[in-house]
Design a protein around this motif. Structure first.
Motif: not given
Length: 346
Positions: A313, A317-318, A321, A328-329
């Motif tokens: 997770e 997300k990192r 970005k 959208k994760v």
């Protein structure tokens, strides 16, 4: 043509030959690494077919892959200037005494088990008829701190004489045990049944609030046979490993039921799936984020970080970005959580 021109031509030919030789060596000489980079995002509708199933949908589900090969000098140098190429030490990929051929065979078996688990979890979710018999719980990996002599590929069939043919049966057995307890395991190793002594350990979750007791290994229920109605067929070609399980389950569900879960969205993702619908961690998720982004996915399902050492997770997300992905994760721990999210989409 004079002698000077002939000499210059010969020198150019010599340097060209040397350059080609160097390039050839760069491709031929191996280094002790695997080179990993983004693979592809593949429409699961092209991979899975449910007999008589619903195939009309407004969006798509995509499984994501990682391109991985034994690295050469060229790959090693490329990784220094290209962030998409990751070098992974061979020892972090291959188990002790495992060779490339054995690893590839294991990945094929993992893919097959992933398909089985996806079918079972989807049919249970849809309350469709399915018949399953089990061979035992296979050891997919042994965690650090484990106090057992289990090997990758071992199949646990009993603990202290009690049959434990599934992961759930193992977990139920350990609920009455404590860390430090000694147990005797009935194990199928290859074609030989053996007994192994082990000491149970405490397995902490990521927030350290919940304690579990276990052996300290990555389990996968190994099937003996599976019969479903309707029948599900797969065409996975050269795809290996267990990480497409979640996306397989969602595609099967979408073909089993008339309601389109995609809602017109391009939905990618990754994560193993258990037969009870639990979503598990996988490797190379940063490369799968890049593959999904390249395909134009707007939603990405990633395994939720729950236990100590989980990182899918956070990395997903990192990476999204850092890449500036308009995607959208969505972290999920179960198939049900993924379905709940999709049901809320408009």
């Amino acid at each position: 043509m004079n002698e000077s021109s002939n000499n210059k031509t010969a020198i150019r030919f010599l340097w060209l030959s040397i350059l080609l030789l160097i390039v050839g060596f760069c491709f031929l000489i191996r280094v002790p690494y695997y080179a990993m980079q983004p693979g592809d995002a593949i429409d699961t509708g092209d991979v899975i077919s449910v007999d008589g199933g619903y195939t009309a949908k407004t969006g798509d589900f995509f499984l994501t892959t990682v391109a991985m090969k034994k690295a050469n000098i060229f790959d090693y140098l490329l990784a220094k200037v290209n962030k998409k190429v990751e070098l992974v030490p061979v020892k972090d990929v291959l188990a002790e005494d495992e060779n490339d051929k054995q690893y590839e065979q294991q990945q094929v078996e993992n893919m097959l088990e992933s398909q089985h688990s996806a079918v079972i979890s989807a049919f249970h979710q849809s309350k469709k008829p399915i018949r399953v018999t089990y061979k035992g719980v296979e050891v997919m990996g042994v965690t650090s701190g484990a106090k057992n002599k289990l090997k990758i590929g071992d199949i646990i069939q009993s603990v202290d004489g009690a049959p434990t043919m599934t992961t759930n049966q193992l977990m139920q057995f350990f609920r009455s045990k404590n860390a430090g307890d000694n147990v005797k395991l009935g194990v199928l190793r290859g074609n030989k049944k053996i007994s192994e002594n082990a000491v149970l350990i405490s397995l902490a979750t990521g927030n350290n609030k919940e304690k579990r007791i276990g052996l300290g290994f990555l389990p996968m229920d190994r099937l003996q046979s599976l019969t479903s109605s309707p029948k599900v067929s797969f065409k996975t070609n050269n795809i290996g490993g267990p990480s497409a399980g979640l996306m397989f389950s969602l595609e099967i569900l979408n073909q089993l039921n008339p309601n389109d879960l995609t809602k017109g969205f391009a939905i990618a993702g990754t994560g193993t799936i258990s037969q009870t619908g639990q979503v598990g961690q996988i490797g190379g998720i940063e490369h799968k984020i890049a593959a999904a982004m390249e395909k134009g996915a707007t939603i990405f399902f990633a395994p939720k970080d729950i236990y100590e050492g989980d990182d899918n997770e956070a990395i997903a997300k990192r990476t999204a970005k850092e890449l500036g992905a308009e995607m959208k994760v969505v972290p999920v721990a179960t198939l049900q959580e993924a379905i709940d999210y999709l049901n809320k989409l408009k």
